[in-house]
Scaffold this active site. Structure first.
Site, mmCIF file in Angstrom:
data_model
loop_
_atom_site.group_PDB
_atom_site.id
_atom_site.type_symbol
_atom_site.label_atom_id
_atom_site.label_comp_id
_atom_site.label_asym_id
_atom_site.label_seq_id
_atom_site.Cartn_x
_atom_site.Cartn_y
_atom_site.Cartn_z
ATOM 1 N N HIS A 1 -3.716 -4.920 0.283
ATOM 2 C CA HIS A 1 -3.099 -5.494 1.487
ATOM 3 C C HIS A 1 -3.218 -7.018 1.477
ATOM 4 O O HIS A 1 -4.164 -7.566 2.035
ATOM 5 C CB HIS A 1 -3.797 -4.960 2.743
ATOM 6 C CG HIS A 1 -3.580 -3.507 2.985
ATOM 7 N ND1 HIS A 1 -2.549 -3.039 3.772
ATOM 8 C CD2 HIS A 1 -4.245 -2.418 2.542
ATOM 9 C CE1 HIS A 1 -2.604 -1.714 3.804
ATOM 10 N NE2 HIS A 1 -3.623 -1.308 3.064
ATOM 11 N N GLU B 1 -1.715 -9.094 3.176
ATOM 12 C CA GLU B 1 -1.564 -9.682 4.517
ATOM 13 C C GLU B 1 -2.896 -10.066 5.157
ATOM 14 O O GLU B 1 -2.955 -10.963 5.988
ATOM 15 C CB GLU B 1 -0.786 -8.728 5.436
ATOM 16 C CG GLU B 1 -1.473 -7.422 5.826
ATOM 17 C CD GLU B 1 -1.248 -6.269 4.839
ATOM 18 O OE1 GLU B 1 -0.897 -6.544 3.671
ATOM 19 O OE2 GLU B 1 -1.448 -5.108 5.239
ATOM 20 N N CYS C 1 0.822 -1.209 0.000
ATOM 21 C CA CYS C 1 0.000 0.000 0.000
ATOM 22 C C CYS C 1 0.862 1.267 0.000
ATOM 23 O O CYS C 1 1.404 1.620 -1.029
ATOM 24 C CB CYS C 1 -0.992 -0.046 1.159
ATOM 25 S SG CYS C 1 -2.386 1.032 0.860
HETATM 26 N N1 GLN Z 1 -1.831 6.745 2.841
HETATM 27 C C1 GLN Z 1 -2.002 5.998 1.639
HETATM 28 C C2 GLN Z 1 -3.378 6.192 1.024
HETATM 29 O O1 GLN Z 1 -4.292 6.607 1.709
HETATM 30 C C3 GLN Z 1 -1.728 4.533 1.891
HETATM 31 C C4 GLN Z 1 -2.710 3.874 2.792
HETATM 32 C C5 GLN Z 1 -2.219 2.580 3.384
HETATM 33 O O2 GLN Z 1 -1.035 2.288 3.399
HETATM 34 N N2 GLN Z 1 -3.120 1.793 3.916
HETATM 35 O O3 GLN Z 1 -3.575 5.920 -0.112
#
Ligand code: GLN
Length: 542
Positions: A516, A518, A387
């Protein structure tokens, strides 16, 4: 009708109530029953999405996009089931529902009161879960500790349910028995007080899980039995263990499953946890080869203590993959802020088999993370970005390979001329109107995998589904220049044409995802990308 098992904690928080609940579920599953679980967080927050991970731990995300407590992750990992918004409750959710019903005249002009209307709503939600899940057992974990003001109404709901459905509801207390160093003896008094406090809420526990550093002995069992008014048979030893996955096996040593079933007058439909036993045996076997993985984050420190709860699903996913490959996971926390101040320290990254940069928000620690990514790219160290980790990998590549020196993410610099990571169009309004709760791009979306990529090698599918939690995305205006310089767009969301996975040419393992992975790793089914990451890390660094 389903059977209901309430689980609450005594003495202090952080003693593993969530894992205990998940373990009870695993045991009952092993006995042939369908099990589901609901976590009740006493917070007024509607969900965990607005909470700081240092305070509350990881924000877990379900397929349907619920931002919830990390215990839902424990339930999913132990039960190997995908859960949903029905499996999560907060004080905020309950009050919001009651107030909405009142505004809709659903209480038909009656005076709406905290008791019984709030506990009634809680019961309504629990029963709704039992209907949609069709489970034989619904486990209800009440967050917080007995004696706290915050979870009283949930205890009241438990009391009312026990009264309403005699024979179908039991209450389990997970308590803590300290062994103070200067005394050298396990003390039962705090547990006695916890039970007394529970009694004053009208509840007598049916079973106690006695958490401690060591197993419970007979004299202590007897003491709890006498002072808590319980058969010593109903007091289960729950010592610390090497791995949380061992806990169901350990509980079974005290025949917990059988004891629970007998409280409901039920018999096991079958009796095995064979796969799970094999897993635990594998975990406990000493392995010669280690996989040393560095995690570069910022949500570790609280005062003098270091917490890893903010990244629990990633840590578990790494472990699952390592066990699958027969190696010992060794994970080290690396503070991203160190690398900004002192780039000499980057050399220490060479000691690792692989580096992970997890999700994150905001400015702090960003430049350090970008330095780490650059170092991994140049030194061919296996790299997995998740992410925010992917977004920063794109920024790094744009700056240092495409020579767009001031490239940035709009989250970090809203005025940047080169927003290689930009805010998603539908997010602009939310940000402007400050509508921050549950408005990110959340939950499961499809991702199309490009052939001949590491991702394809890992998944072996053209189309996969993964969970998301973000407001920003790779800016398609820069896609061509990134690709020309050697970035591979290995996964795309077909609906939005949004880049979901990047890889690099000329690097043995550099992979980063907008989603994600995970959240979907399970102990017996490690996530393909983590498995590939660990496999490649071991091969490349040998
Ligand atoms: N801050 C980034 C976004 O909002 C990544 C979010 C995250 O890592 N969950 O896109």
């Amino acid at each position: 009708m389903a059977r209901f098992i309430f689980v609450a904690g005594g003495v202090m928080s952080g003693i593993g109530k969530g894992v205990a609940t998940a373990s009870i579920g695993k045991i009952l599953q092993g006995k042939g029953f369908e099990v589901t679980a609901i976590k009740i967080d006493p917070y007024v927050n509607i969900d965990a999405g607005t909470m700081n991970p240092i305070e509350h731990g990881e924000v877990f995300v379900t397929d349907d996009g619920t931002e919830c407590d990390q215990d839902i992750g424990n339930y999913e990992r132990f039960l190997d089931r995908n859960l949903s918004t029905n499996n999560y409750l907060t004080t905020g959710r309950v009050y919001q529902a009651v107030i909405n019903k009142e505004r809709n005249l659903e209480y038909e002009g009656r005076c709406v009161e905290v008791v019984p209307h709030i506990p009634n709503e809680v019961i309504f939600r629990i029963k709704k879960l039992s209907q949609v899940s069709r489970a034989d057992f619904v486990l209800i974990e009440i967050g917080g500790t007995i004696g706290e003001y915050q979870n009283m109404l949930f205890l009241e709901a438990a009391r009312m349910m026990k009264l309403r459905y005699p024979g179908n509801v039991i209450f389990i207390l997970v308590s803590y028995l300290p062994v103070p160093k200067m005394i050298g003896e396990m003390k039962t008094k705090p547990t006695q007080y916890a039970v007394r406090t529970l009694n004053s809420a009208g509840i007598q526990p049916d079973l106690i899980l006695a958490r401690s550093v060591v197993p419970l002995d007979e004299p202590r069992k007897k003491k709890i039995s006498i002072f808590c008014n319980m058969s010593s048979n109903d007091i289960i030893s729950a010592p610390d263990v090497k791995s949380i996955y061992e806990i169901p096996i350990n509980f079974e040593k005290d025949k917990l499953g059988k004891k629970i079933l007998s409280k409901f007058n039920l018999k096991a439909r079958r009796g095995d946890l064979k796969d799970w036993q094999k897993l635990v045996k594998n975990i406990k076997t000493n392995k010669k080869r280690k996989a040393r993985i560095g995690m570069v984050g910022k949500y570790f420190k609280t005062g003098k203590f270091v917490l890893s709860d903010s990244y629990i699903s990633i840590i578990e996913a790494i472990k699952h993959a390592c066990w699958n490959k027969g190696v010992e996971p060794e994970i080290q926390w690396l503070n991203s802020e160190n690398y900004k101040k002192d780039s000499n320290r980057l050399k220490e990254l060479k000691e690792f088999d692989g580096i992970v940069i997890p999700g994150g928000f905001g400015n702090r620690g960003v430049e350090g993370k970008i330095k780490v990514i650059e170092f991994c790219r140049k030194n061919k160290i296996p790299f997995l970005g998740l992410c925010f980790g992917m977004q920063l990998a794109v920024v790094e590549f744009a700056r240092n390979v495409c020579k767009i020196k001031s490239a940035n993410s709009r989250e970090i610099n809203p005025k940047t001329k080169y927003p290689v990571i930009d805010v998603m169009p539908e997010q602009k309004i939310f940000l402007k109107e400050k509508k921050m709760g549950a408005t990110m791009r959340l939950g499961a979306y499809e991702c199309k995998i490009s052939p001949k990529t590491i991702s394809f090698r890992a998944y072996r599918y053209n189309l996969v589904s993964e969970r998301h939690r973000h407001r920003y995305e790779l800016n398609n205006a820069f896609r061509e220049v990134l690709e020309r310089r050697g970035m591979i767009m290995a996964g795309i969301n077909p609906e939005k044409d949004l880049v979901e996975i990047i890889e690099l040419k000329n690097h043995p393992f550099f992979l980063a995802t907008q989603f994600h992975p995970e959240f979907e790793s399970r102990p017996l089914r490690p996530h393909p990308l983590f498995r590939e990451f660990i496999k490649s890390s071991l091969r490349l660094r040998n």
